[in-house]
Scaffold this active site. Structure first.
Site, PDB file in Angstrom:
ATOM      1  N   HIS A  81     -25.788  26.942 -31.917  1.00 24.03           N
ATOM      2  CA  HIS A  81     -24.570  26.156 -32.071  1.00 24.03           C
ATOM      3  C   HIS A  81     -24.451  25.092 -30.987  1.00 24.03           C
ATOM      4  O   HIS A  81     -23.843  24.044 -31.194  1.00 24.03           O
ATOM      5  CB  HIS A  81     -23.343  27.070 -32.049  1.00 24.03           C
ATOM      6  CG  HIS A  81     -22.077  26.378 -32.411  1.00 24.03           C
ATOM      7  ND1 HIS A  81     -21.868  25.822 -33.658  1.00 24.03           N
ATOM      8  CD2 HIS A  81     -20.948  26.135 -31.704  1.00 24.03           C
ATOM      9  CE1 HIS A  81     -20.663  25.273 -33.705  1.00 24.03           C
ATOM     10  NE2 HIS A  81     -20.090  25.450 -32.531  1.00 24.03           N
ATOM     11  N   SER A 121     -18.408  21.239 -34.889  1.00 20.04           N
ATOM     12  CA  SER A 121     -17.827  22.573 -35.004  1.00 20.04           C
ATOM     13  C   SER A 121     -16.477  22.473 -35.720  1.00 20.04           C
ATOM     14  O   SER A 121     -16.419  21.977 -36.841  1.00 20.04           O
ATOM     15  CB  SER A 121     -17.717  23.210 -33.618  1.00 20.04           C
ATOM     16  OG  SER A 121     -17.476  24.588 -33.715  1.00 20.04           O
TER      17      SER A 121
END
Length: 717
Positions: free
Chosen positions: A690, A575
């Site tokens: 994610h 991320s």
């Protein structure tokens, strides 16, 4: 180049003719925009070609099968702690294993949960539900009706996306409530929903054209009564399209108070907070950098991230950044209008303020106490705070272990029971249950040792960054290792969004890396929250390079100490940490022989145009503003890949279903490496979102791929 097989070779050749292979990528021409189309046939064909190159290579490694089996054993182990969530006085848990790949939502009594063999009752079998409905459902949580605790809003994701479908569920009959019978059903959207009362929701979502922000979140808040269609919901608040989002927050306390707040997030870190009385919304005069953590005795519990001074009737009270403050909405509205003097009855009052090397992490509010996790030099403690009117605040500690990460879990909807965990790099997680009004805690569950740690040791060390700042880092290694530069070492960091990297027990790192002779380092670089708001703000926007310099300083210290050498040093981040990896690769390719770039941001010139990138302008700056673009493009990894540079073999990985950090970042970075004829490995999981790994089997494969790659790069030769 592989991309030619997915798109028009003629069109791409025309574009690429303007991009010299020996230069950094032009800021005005992007030859790989086609890869931003997430599920276009061309993009998916490109992904398949990349996966078909990477998967056979890594899965054929003789270590892969064993690593995957070890990972699955950990991820699907029945010895894992079944983490509890209170719904009323009942304990719920969501559980996945090899039998229940998607998972089951189940419940038991508190007494049964505390026993060695809890008697679980399945409430929702997600595997059965997905099979019956022919949907790729991934569990995203439940929000149950307060007071009665009989109905819950169940959030289900298609493949792991942040966007969810929400359906009302009856805990008594263990069935979804049909809309024809008044059940709430909300179609897929990124949405924030609260129970306003037993038959009314207050929520924000995509209501149709013109109701979502540039970041892809709703900015219109409405109320929805049972039996109403979405088109009949009543608007009560509207932000702006340029905001990050607007969201409701309904707070209740043991005294029967209810406060409804409406938050307009003008950027990722700044909020305007409004008090809604059922008729109109009135802005509260509190800091914009603030987190509302709960309600106790009618007072809001605020964690402020900037200094705050309240002036009222010629008196003033100041609170430092990073502190906890309690204040009533009534005081705030009167103080704003200069109608009240500051008194000594703890309204407002400071509950807790951190020292210079401390930070307040999590905060929870029970019926009679405020609980706060406090870190001192990245070592956790837990305190219970009591408001005592004119006598101020008293504090008492709850038991933890030394040199630990502490995490608050669920607390009872009624009373002061709270679950929390303590753990260390080499100390398996312990789940404790405490009455927050007391000073003791019962260890109700303990994770067994999932890797052999008897020959391992943890050190906390420090490196000096480019500007002279001391950067702490943890180092886990064998007791008998030699400082000869030969130790395969993995360096992990994050460095953003005020999030801290803590000394947690990670059995995957332990089993798949440490137990096999690897060393593991965690750098507490600026941009994180390890030392409060100032540590985060030191690496914001124009100062972003500081976070990267901090990371390089830790790597250089490991090399200078001969703990490792570039040949055996690997970098890992995901991320925002994936952005860190891209910068590590482009700015200091000399430091590493392996870089795992997971779920990354990499094209920082276009990040605001890829969902949900616009929400992060408060962290990185806005590339649409020339002055800010100038310092962003200095480090943006996609634009700074150059021909003629010896880059380490990178492993780049993302998820097709990631609707938080767009997979286009990873795809385009890999495609640019292809342009430059730089060897790399790329893998894109088609599910998982994610968070990655929609189920234990997929997640086991994910980690086996990681550690097979790291073993090849850092342990071989």
């Amino acid at each position: 180049m592989i991309l030619f097989r997915a798109c028009s070779a003629i069109a791409l050749a025309a574009i690429l003719s303007s991009v010299p292979a020996g230069a950094a990528l032009s800021q005005t021409v992007d030859p790989h925009l086609a890869l931003e189309a997430v599920e276009s046939p061309e993009s998916l064909a490109w992904v398949k070609a990349q996966n078909d190159k990477t998967l056979p290579l890594l899965s054929a490694d003789p270590r892969f099968a064993g690593l995957q089996a070890d990972a699955l054993k950990i991820l699907a182990s029945k010895d894992r702690i079944a983490m509890p969530t209170f719904v009323g006085k009942t304990v719920f848990n969501f559980w996945q294993d090899q039998t229940h790949v998607r998972g089951v939502w189940r419940r038991t009594s508190l007494e049964s949960y505390k026993s060695a063999d809890p008697q679980w009752e399945t409430v929702i079998d997600l595997d059965a539900l997905a099979a019956a409905e022919g949907r790729n459902w991934i569990w995203k949580g439940a929000d149950c009706r307060p007071e009665t605790h009989d109905r819950c809003l169940i959030s289900l994701s298609n493949g792991g996306k942040d966007a969810v479908t929400v359906r009302e569920f009856d805990l008594t009959t263990k069935s979804f409530i049909d809309p024809a019978a008044g059940g709430f059903v909300l179609p897929e959207s990124k949405q924030t929903i609260e129970w306003l009362d037993a038959d009314t929701l207050i929520l924000t979502r995509d209501w149709g054209p013109g109701t979502t922000t540039d970041s892809g979140y709703g900015f219109v808040i409405k109320t929805l009564k049972r039996g109403q269609a979405l088109s009949e919901a009543v608007e009560i608040f509207r932000g702006q399209k340029s905001d990050v989002s607007a969201r409701p927050n309904v707070l209740r306390d043991a005294a029967g108070n209810r406060v409804v707040l409406l938050t307009r997030a003008t950027d990722f870190f700044h909020d305007e907070t409004y008090l809604w009385d059922g008729q109109r919304a009135e802005r509260l005069p509190i800091p914009q950098k603030v987190g509302v953590r709960g309600l106790i005795g009618g007072k809001l519990v605020l964690k402020i991230e900037e200094p705050w001074t309240i002036d009222s009737n010629a008196s003033a009270k100041s609170f430092p950044a990073g502190s906890l403050v309690a204040v009533s909405p009534g005081f705030l509205t009167k103080a704003r209008d200069k109608e009240i003097a500051i008194s000594n009855d703890c309204d407002p009052c400071q509950l807790l303020a951190p020292g210079p090397r401390q930070s307040i992490d999590q905060v929870a509010v029970t019926d009679h106490r405020v609980l706060a996790v406090v870190y001192d030099n990245v070592r956790g403690s837990l305190v219970s705070l009591r408001l005592r009117g004119e006598f101020g605040v008293t504090s008492q500690p709850l038991p933890v272990i030394d040199n630990a990460a502490v995490s608050l879990g669920s607390h009872a909807d009624e009373g002061d029971d709270v679950f929390y965990t303590v753990e260390g790099f080499l100390t398996p997680t312990q789940l404790k249950l405490a009455d927050a009004t007391g000073t003791t805690a019962q260890t109700v569950k303990a994770l067994p040792a999932l890797f052999d740690a008897k020959n391992l040791v943890v050190e906390q060390k420090s490196a000096t960054s480019k500007d002279g700042t001391a950067i702490p880092y943890f180092l886990v290694h064998r007791k008998d290792w030699k400082l000869n530069g030969q130790n395969p070492t993995l360096l992990h960091a994050y460095g953003g969004f005020n999030l801290s990297k803590l000394p947690v027990y990670d059995p995957l790192v332990g089993k798949l890396w440490l137990e096999r002779g690897g060393a593991y380092a965690v750098a507490n670089i600026r941009g994180g929250g390890e030392f409060g708001p100032a540590w985060h703000e030191a690496a914001l926007k124009a100062n972003r390079q500081r976070a990267y310099d901090d990371y390089f300083a830790v790597a250089e210290k490991l090399i200078a100490d001969k703990a490792t050498a570039p040949r055996h040093l690997g970098a890992y981040g995901r991320s925002n940490g994936g952005l860190l990896m891209g910068v590590a690769m482009t700015e200091r390719p000399d430091l590493w022989n392996a870089v795992v770039v997971e779920s990354p941001l990499l094209d920082m010139i276009r990040y605001t145009q890829l969902p949900a990138g616009a929400s992060w302008i408060g962290e990185y700056g806005d590339p649409a503003i020339p002055a800010e673009r100038a310092w962003i493009e200095k480090y943006s990894p996609y634009q700074n890949l150059k021909a003629g540079v010896k880059y380490p073999l990178a492993y780049i990985t993302t998820s097709t279903k990631d609707d938080r950090v767009h997979p286009g970042h990873a795809r385009k970075f890999a495609a640019r490496l292809d342009d430059l004829k730089v060897d790399h490995l790329y893998f894109e999981n088609t599910d998982g979102g994610h968070a990655n790994g929609a189920d234990p089997k997929a997640n086991a494969r994910r980690w086996a791929l990681h550690y097979t790659y790291l073993s090849r790069q850092l342990m071989d030769h």
